[in-house]
Design a protein around this motif. Structure first.
Motif, PDB file in Angstrom:
ATOM      1  N   LEU A  81      83.567 -35.400  -9.166  1.00 30.69           N
ATOM      2  CA  LEU A  81      82.325 -35.057  -8.473  1.00 30.69           C
ATOM      3  C   LEU A  81      81.204 -36.035  -8.815  1.00 30.69           C
ATOM      4  N   GLU A  82      81.193 -36.531 -10.031  1.00 30.41           N
ATOM      5  CA  GLU A  82      80.133 -37.430 -10.460  1.00 30.41           C
ATOM      6  C   GLU A  82      80.265 -38.822  -9.856  1.00 30.41           C
ATOM      7  N   ASN A  83      81.404 -39.093  -9.194  1.00 32.65           N
ATOM      8  CA  ASN A  83      81.631 -40.422  -8.634  1.00 32.65           C
ATOM      9  C   ASN A  83      81.739 -40.382  -7.122  1.00 32.65           C
ATOM     10  N   ILE A  84      80.964 -39.517  -6.499  1.00 34.08           N
ATOM     11  CA  ILE A  84      80.963 -39.403  -5.041  1.00 34.08           C
ATOM     12  C   ILE A  84      79.718 -40.086  -4.493  1.00 34.08           C
ATOM     13  N   GLY A  85      79.929 -41.027  -3.555  1.00 32.35           N
ATOM     14  CA  GLY A  85      78.813 -41.666  -2.876  1.00 32.35           C
ATOM     15  C   GLY A  85      78.609 -41.023  -1.520  1.00 32.35           C
ATOM     16  N   GLU A  86      77.638 -41.497  -0.782  1.00 37.00           N
ATOM     17  CA  GLU A  86      77.355 -40.968   0.552  1.00 37.00           C
ATOM     18  C   GLU A  86      77.776 -41.974   1.604  1.00 37.00           C
ATOM     19  N   GLY A  87      78.404 -41.478   2.675  1.00 35.34           N
ATOM     20  CA  GLY A  87      78.808 -42.340   3.773  1.00 35.34           C
ATOM     21  C   GLY A  87      79.869 -43.336   3.347  1.00 35.34           C
ATOM     22  N   VAL A  88      79.800 -44.546   3.891  1.00 32.14           N
ATOM     23  CA  VAL A  88      80.817 -45.564   3.625  1.00 32.14           C
ATOM     24  C   VAL A  88      80.983 -45.851   2.130  1.00 32.14           C
ATOM     25  N   PRO A  89      79.883 -45.957   1.323  1.00 37.70           N
ATOM     26  CA  PRO A  89      80.081 -46.181  -0.117  1.00 37.70           C
ATOM     27  C   PRO A  89      80.879 -45.062  -0.788  1.00 37.70           C
ATOM     28  N   GLY A  90      80.919 -43.895  -0.163  1.00 40.21           N
ATOM     29  CA  GLY A  90      81.654 -42.780  -0.740  1.00 40.21           C
ATOM     30  C   GLY A  90      83.110 -42.716  -0.319  1.00 40.21           C
ATOM     31  N   TYR A  91      83.535 -43.662   0.523  1.00 46.14           N
ATOM     32  CA  TYR A  91      84.939 -43.675   0.959  1.00 46.14           C
ATOM     33  C   TYR A  91      85.791 -44.199  -0.188  1.00 46.14           C
ATOM     34  N   VAL A  92      86.658 -43.342  -0.717  1.00 52.10           N
ATOM     35  CA  VAL A  92      87.426 -43.688  -1.911  1.00 52.10           C
ATOM     36  C   VAL A  92      88.601 -44.585  -1.544  1.00 52.10           C
ATOM     37  N   THR A  93      88.706 -45.727  -2.189  1.00 49.53           N
ATOM     38  CA  THR A  93      89.788 -46.676  -1.949  1.00 49.53           C
ATOM     39  C   THR A  93      90.427 -47.067  -3.282  1.00 49.53           C
ATOM     40  N   PRO A  94      91.617 -47.679  -3.253  1.00 49.14           N
ATOM     41  CA  PRO A  94      92.238 -48.125  -4.502  1.00 49.14           C
ATOM     42  C   PRO A  94      91.396 -49.199  -5.187  1.00 49.14           C
ATOM     43  N   LYS A  95      91.484 -49.245  -6.520  1.00 46.73           N
ATOM     44  CA  LYS A  95      90.883 -50.348  -7.251  1.00 46.73           C
ATOM     45  C   LYS A  95      91.692 -51.613  -6.981  1.00 46.73           C
ATOM     46  N   ILE A  96      91.056 -52.760  -7.124  1.00 50.00           N
ATOM     47  CA  ILE A  96      91.713 -54.032  -6.859  1.00 50.00           C
ATOM     48  C   ILE A  96      91.799 -54.847  -8.141  1.00 50.00           C
ATOM     49  N   ALA A  97      93.003 -55.221  -8.519  1.00 47.46           N
ATOM     50  CA  ALA A  97      93.212 -56.132  -9.642  1.00 47.46           C
ATOM     51  C   ALA A  97      93.696 -57.467  -9.091  1.00 47.46           C
ATOM     52  N   VAL A  98      93.364 -58.543  -9.771  1.00 49.99           N
ATOM     53  CA  VAL A  98      93.758 -59.876  -9.348  1.00 49.99           C
ATOM     54  C   VAL A  98      94.507 -60.552 -10.490  1.00 49.99           C
ATOM     55  N   GLY A  99      95.686 -61.078 -10.180  1.00 49.86           N
ATOM     56  CA  GLY A  99      96.487 -61.786 -11.176  1.00 49.86           C
ATOM     57  C   GLY A  99      96.703 -63.228 -10.759  1.00 49.86           C
ATOM     58  N   ALA A 100      97.006 -64.083 -11.740  1.00 53.76           N
ATOM     59  CA  ALA A 100      97.200 -65.506 -11.471  1.00 53.76           C
ATOM     60  C   ALA A 100      98.457 -66.024 -12.160  1.00 53.76           C
TER      61      ALA A 100
END
Length: 231
Positions: A73-92
């Protein structure tokens, strides 16, 4: 015919998906009734998450189900910022002229792996790859190609929703050095001299060395499943 009981990995994925749907819904709706329903879904997701931890015989659960809900609940945004998506990691996957790969030993786990890091705001994915390599190893590099886009939860190396973007990079300079907080060792390794504690080399190793030696394959990605929720 009896159905097979779900694995803890499946339960964790279902919990994350339900929580993401509910949090996204709460980020868009202004209807009080709908918010109550979404919050109820969060409680169900928390029950599933706790059950997954118990099934794995994990150490004592640090937080009760209502704490999971409060965290979401503490990590809910409003509108598009609140759309929950996977985190992104980058490897090399960084190669040198000798056909070796650059690996780091993680300070927290002792596991060896290619340099990785979370995607940072303000950087492109390839810029993150170059930055992480420089910070973790002291080596400068240039991106060559995208090797894979992998679902970490589906592969089993992440308990939360996460995509890994893995780049092939070519070393261009610099000197080997460890990061004071993140890495305890760093080095160049050939395909037959990889450290024993190298994570996941069975699935990324052949593709990585093929790219390094000039025989790249098309970028790998997770194909759609026939039944997303049961496989």
């Amino acid at each position: 015919m009896t159905s097979q009981a779900p694995e803890p990995r499946d339960l964790a994925r279902w919990s994350s998906s339900l929580a993401a749907i509910a949090r996204t819904g709460m980020g868009f709706t202004e209807n009080l009734y709908e918010r109550e329903r979404y919050e109820e879904v969060l409680h169900i997701a928390a029950d599933i998450k706790a059950a997954a931890a118990e099934m794995e015989e994990a150490a004592e659960i640090e937080r009760e189900q209502d704490h999971f809900v409060q965290e979401w609940l503490e990590n809910i945004g409003e509108g598009v910022p609140g759309y929950v998506t996977p985190k992104i990691a980058v490897g090399a996957v960084v190669g040198n002229d000798d056909g070796e790969i650059l690996l780091v030993q993680r300070a927290d786990s002792g596991i060896w792996l290619y340099p990785t890091g979370w995607a940072d705001v303000g950087y492109s994915a390839s810029e993150v790859a170059v930055k992480e390599v420089s910070e973790e190893t002291g080596i400068e590099c240039e991106p060559v190609s995208l090797i894979s886009v992998i679902d970490g939860q589906r592969m089993g190396f992440s308990r939360f929703a996460m995509y890994m973007l893995l780049f092939h990079c070519r070393a261009t300079g610099g000197e080997l050095r460890t990061h004071p907080l993140e890495t305890s060792d760093v080095g160049w390794f050939g395909p037959t001299s990889m450290p024993e504690a190298t994570a996941g080399a069975s699935w990324w190793g052949p593709t990585a060395f093929a790219a390094i030696t000039g025989d790249p394959t098309p970028a790998r990605f997770d194909p759609p499943r026939d039944n997303v929720w049961r496989t």
